[in-house]
Write a protein that holds these residues in place. Structure first.
Motif, PDB file in Angstrom:
ATOM      1  N   LEU A 126      10.472  47.873 -26.949  1.00 36.89           N
ATOM      2  CA  LEU A 126      11.332  47.268 -27.383  1.00 36.89           C
ATOM      3  C   LEU A 126      11.977  46.912 -26.206  1.00 36.89           C
ATOM      4  N   GLY A 127      12.581  48.379 -25.091  1.00 39.59           N
ATOM      5  CA  GLY A 127      13.187  48.164 -24.310  1.00 39.59           C
ATOM      6  C   GLY A 127      12.528  47.286 -23.290  1.00 39.59           C
ATOM      7  N   THR A 128      11.975  46.414 -22.733  1.00 41.04           N
ATOM      8  CA  THR A 128      11.205  45.275 -22.040  1.00 41.04           C
ATOM      9  C   THR A 128      11.251  44.136 -22.771  1.00 41.04           C
ATOM     10  N   LEU A 129      11.178  43.699 -24.089  1.00 34.90           N
ATOM     11  CA  LEU A 129      11.142  42.652 -24.886  1.00 34.90           C
ATOM     12  C   LEU A 129      13.041  42.247 -25.399  1.00 34.90           C
ATOM     13  N   TYR A 130      13.636  43.352 -24.939  1.00 34.19           N
ATOM     14  CA  TYR A 130      15.339  43.181 -25.917  1.00 34.19           C
ATOM     15  C   TYR A 130      16.091  41.924 -25.517  1.00 34.19           C
ATOM     16  N   PRO A 131      15.877  42.118 -24.134  1.00 30.00           N
ATOM     17  CA  PRO A 131      16.288  41.432 -23.097  1.00 30.00           C
ATOM     18  C   PRO A 131      16.321  39.820 -23.630  1.00 30.00           C
ATOM     19  N   LYS A 176      23.612  37.349 -22.626  1.00 33.57           N
ATOM     20  CA  LYS A 176      22.241  38.086 -21.342  1.00 33.57           C
ATOM     21  C   LYS A 176      22.515  39.215 -21.020  1.00 33.57           C
ATOM     22  N   ILE A 177      21.344  40.360 -21.612  1.00 29.40           N
ATOM     23  CA  ILE A 177      21.852  41.259 -20.516  1.00 29.40           C
ATOM     24  C   ILE A 177      20.230  42.256 -19.853  1.00 29.40           C
ATOM     25  N   SER A 178      20.822  43.519 -19.863  1.00 30.73           N
ATOM     26  CA  SER A 178      20.094  43.721 -18.882  1.00 30.73           C
ATOM     27  C   SER A 178      19.890  44.863 -19.401  1.00 30.73           C
ATOM     28  N   VAL A 179      18.798  45.824 -20.289  1.00 33.71           N
ATOM     29  CA  VAL A 179      18.385  47.093 -20.547  1.00 33.71           C
ATOM     30  C   VAL A 179      17.972  47.660 -19.113  1.00 33.71           C
TER      31      VAL A 179
END
Lengths: 646, 154
Positions: free
Chosen positions: A368-373, A383-386
């Protein structure tokens, strides 16, 4: 000539892969033994042809054949010879060829061991691997051939290998990592073959187990090497960044770990069958997803290869076909392989179920954290970064919980465990771990997180030794003969679990006990970090084979005594016009001294990173122990003995 | 209840418990740790929140890098060729930090309109430009094109 030979043999191998994907399946369907038996020779010929292709590319690199585009982009006459070899897998096309080569290596290993499998299962496993090979070979040939020529205007010299990759770590890290990644395709092939034949019994799990353990061991080592490489090569002393590409290798590791444990249950008790099959598919899918994330450029990462939409689409297609196909097959067939045996809630099955749930949850949170952006971007939300804080906040508590249960699992019995058998050791372990950890934390002045983590570490150590001791002290034979009688499988588990502990201790101490400072220093200046006195002696200008270097000299003292002399470097690679930091390390069992040159801020002064990293080696030492555990489990005599008997 | 059913129920409840607490943890952590990216244009128009951790980036303006003579304090301007903004940072800049190079900084906006960075990222690839930065540039560029077009039509 060699590039053409390579290209030609790759095309030929695609045809063999196609036949391998089709003929044995037709043979199985028609009940034709002859067609089934083609699987083994087809696999071996396919693999030989891929090897010829790989060697051709190596020759192109070694002979500086810059008429080949890939060589021109990634090599240079000045490049030292060992980097010319590792440059073969330094960029997208070559690394994909290398990937296929390793896939073929695993296929051949299965083909050579095929006699250990029933006559109708082995060829189907190879056929499924053949399908995977077809996918990757066509990906290689149609979108990313490494043999494309640039004629007639071949450059006189190449663009050089990315300086970041000119390092020992890169020579070893990708091969080992790929061994792991690709190895899970064998577990996948076993799972799909079981679905096709409907032959999913305990012996299925026994065949799949050593392969899974071996690829898990390689993946563990690969991730460990990657972390070590990032630590000394990226020049700022981090050992894990939660970078999408690291996650791409970590997710199959997590679900592979779950698979390893659920295979054990399936083998021993015949339960969790369909779940195990699903996990095998899931693990392989995550490997493919990793390949997709790394090679399509959809995510921002330090590792990204040049982004090329067609490649992304191709892998996505491959992903959908392979995973969709196997899940469809699963949906149709899984009902037939349902377990009929039941298990008790106090038995080891239940603990391993818990292990599987937690590992799956961990995998999903990382996913989830990897694909969230990506999701955020696709939905047009911006545009976000986790960041790493997300992963740390979510991952650590669940992982610690997992480790708490990890220690109890081995103590429990299959089917049912009496409460007393667990209560006594658990109470002892709680008392020991809490008091030891509290004492340490009090003496060293750490916080709550460190207390909990160290307590968990102690807990696992105490329970593991309790378990081992109760196993060897039972019976009348005496401790040493009993200890030698315990299966390698068991020692593999013990080693891997203790490896987890070592890594945990490393992570905790490097987090809470390290001292890091960024300083502005000129030659002659001194700085004190964590009780060590660092003197910046001088900077010299040097010339390397393909770079110019500013080499600093630092002397570290502790209580007036000289401890180490460190030579951090700033290298300027002339062909690529790129600057690289070479950190200087004084490695130790309990601490690393780490000095790296940042930028030169004026005539004299440099920005300098001076770190004293506490117990950082333990992180990788734990990784090595886990790998050794995996290999030991893979080499358990039981798998070989039974194999001969069949 | 039938013992088998009871057992299944217990397992399902356990799974649900673990899953829901994991989901809760994830939601909480995501809320805290998502960093939105803002271009200099967006920041100039006041879209970016103050005091929240965000990312900002653009191309480092030539000649804008100023260093403090005593410490590692550095300030520089980044631009998307529409607007530019000033970024302050105390620490060592990455190897690939250069004037004219695209960078991404993580940090927060201060009341005086300066971006205080806690981390500056420049990627280890000569041709690389963070997708955020290249998109921001593209957006700004397309706006500029429309501006010149409308100027031409007069």
């Amino acid at each position: 000539m060699f590039p053409e030979l390579g290209q030609f043999s790759l095309i030929l191998s695609l045809f063999f892969a196609l036949s391998l994907a089709v003929l044995p399946l037709v043979g199985y369907w028609k009940g034709n033994r002859l067609l089934l038996e083609t699987a083994r020779p087809l696999t071996l010929i396919m693999s030989m042809l891929v090897l010829v292709g790989f060697i051709s590319l190596c020759i192109a690199f070694l002979s500086d054949d810059f008429s080949v585009l890939y060589v021109a982009q990634n090599s240079n006459t000045q490049l030292p010879i060992w980097y010319k070899v590792s440059a073969v897998w330094g960029s997208h096309e070559g690394s994909l060829l290398f990937w296929v080569l390793i896939l073929c290596g695993w296929c051949s290993a299965v083909a050579l061991k095929i006699r250990t499998l029933p006559a109708d299962v082995g060829p189907i496993v190879l056929a499924v691997l053949g399908i995977v090979c077809v996918g990757f070979l066509s990906f290689l040939l149609f979108t990313s051939s490494p043999f494309v020529r640039i004629l007639p205007d071949a450059p006189l010299d190449g663009g050089d290998l990315n300086p970041l990759l000119q390092d020992f770590g890169l020579i070893v890290h990708p091969p080992v990592l790929y061994m792991g990644y690709v190895g899970f395709s064998v577990a996948f092939a076993f799972a799909v073959a079981a679905l096709i034949t409907g032959n999913l019994n305990a012996s299925w799990a026994r065949w799949a187990r050593p392969w899974t353990a071996a690829s898990w061991a390689f993946l563990t080592l690969g991730i460990t090497l990657g972390s070590w490489w990032a630590y000394y090569e990226l020049g700022w002393g981090g050992w894990w960044f939660w970078d999408p590409v690291e996650n791409a290798s970590f997710m199959p590791w997590l679900s592979g770990t779950a698979l390893l444990h659920s295979l054990a249950v399936t083998e021993k008790r015949g339960v969790f069958k369909s779940w195990t099959v699903l996990l095998a598919i899931f693990t392989f899918s995550l490997s493919l997803l990793g390949a997709f994330l790394v090679r399509s450029g959809v995510l921002t990462s330090v590792h990204s290869f040049a982004a090329d939409p067609t490649r992304g689409v191709f892998i996505l297609g491959l992903l959908i076909v392979l995973i969709g196909g196997s899940l469809l097959l699963y949906a149709i067939r899984a009902a037939q392989v349902r377990s009929t045996v039941s298990f008790g809630l106090s038995g080891r099955e239940a603990w391993l179920l818990l292990n599987n749930i937690l590992l799956t949850v961990l995998t999903l949170t990382v996913l989830l954290g990897t694909l969230y952006p990506l999701l955020f971007d696709v939905l047009g939300l911006g545009k976000i970064s986790v960041g790493a804080p997300y992963f740390n906040a979510v991952f650590s508590p669940i992982a610690l919980l997992l480790m708490v249960f990890m220690a109890v699992g081995p103590l429990s019995r299959w089917h049912q465990t009496s409460a007393n058998a667990l209560l006594v050791p658990c109470v002892i372990a709680v008392l020991v771990s809490v008091s030891v950890s509290a004492g340490l934390v009090y003496l060293l002045g750490f916080g709550v997180t460190a207390f909990i983590s160290l307590a968990v570490a102690m807990w696992v150590v105490v329970l593991s030794f309790y378990d081992w001791f109760s196993k060897v002290s039972a019976g009348t034979k005496g401790i040493i003969p009993r200890a030698r009688q315990l299966p390698r499988n068991y020692y593999g588990m013990l080693l891997a679990h203790l490896g987890m502990v070592v890594t945990l201790v490393g992570i905790v101490l490097v987090t809470v006990n390290s001292e890091e400072s960024m300083l502005r220093l000129s030659p002659g200046d001194q700085a004190t970090v964590a009780g060590y006195e660092f003197r910046f002696d001088r900077v010299e200008q040097l010339k390397g084979p393909n770079y110019l270097s500013s080499k600093g000299q630092f002397t570290a003292y502790k209580e007036g005594k000289q401890v180490a002399v460190l030579y951090p470097e700033k290298r300027f690679f002339t062909t690529r016009q790129q600057v690289m930091t070479e950190a200087a390390l004084d490695a130790g069992f309990t601490r690393d001294l780490y000095v790296s040159l940042g930028e030169r801020v004026d005539e004299q002064a440099w920005g300098v990173r001076v770190y004293v990293k506490s117990f950082v080696r333990w992180i990788w030492l734990g990784g090595l122990l886990m790998m050794a555990g995996g290999l030991l489990a893979a080499l358990d005599k039981r798998y070989r003995k039974r194999a001969r008997a069949i | 209840m039938h013992p088998l059913r009871r057992k299944r129920l217990i397992i399902i409840i356990a799974i649900l418990l673990i899953l829901s607490s994991a989901v809760g943890l994830v939601m909480f952590a995501l809320q805290q740790n998502i960093n939105l990216f803002f271009s200099p244009t967006q920041i100039a128009s006041g879209e970016a929140p103050q005091q929240a951790t965000i990312r900002a980036g653009g191309v480092v303006v030539e000649g804008s890098v100023k260093r403090d003579p005593q410490t590692l304090y550095v300030s520089f301007d980044v631009t998307d060729y529409q607007y530019s903004m000033t970024i302050e940072y105390l620490g060592i800049l990455p190897d690939l930090f250069r004037e004219g190079q695209g960078i991404v900084a993580q940090g927060s906006m201060m009341a005086n309109g300066v971006f205080k960075a806690t981390q500056v990222l420049a990627k280890h690839d000569e041709e690389y430009m963070a997708p955020e930065v290249s998109d921001a540039l593209k957006n700004a560029q397309s706006k500029r094109v429309t501006v010149t077009e409308s100027a031409l039509s007069y």
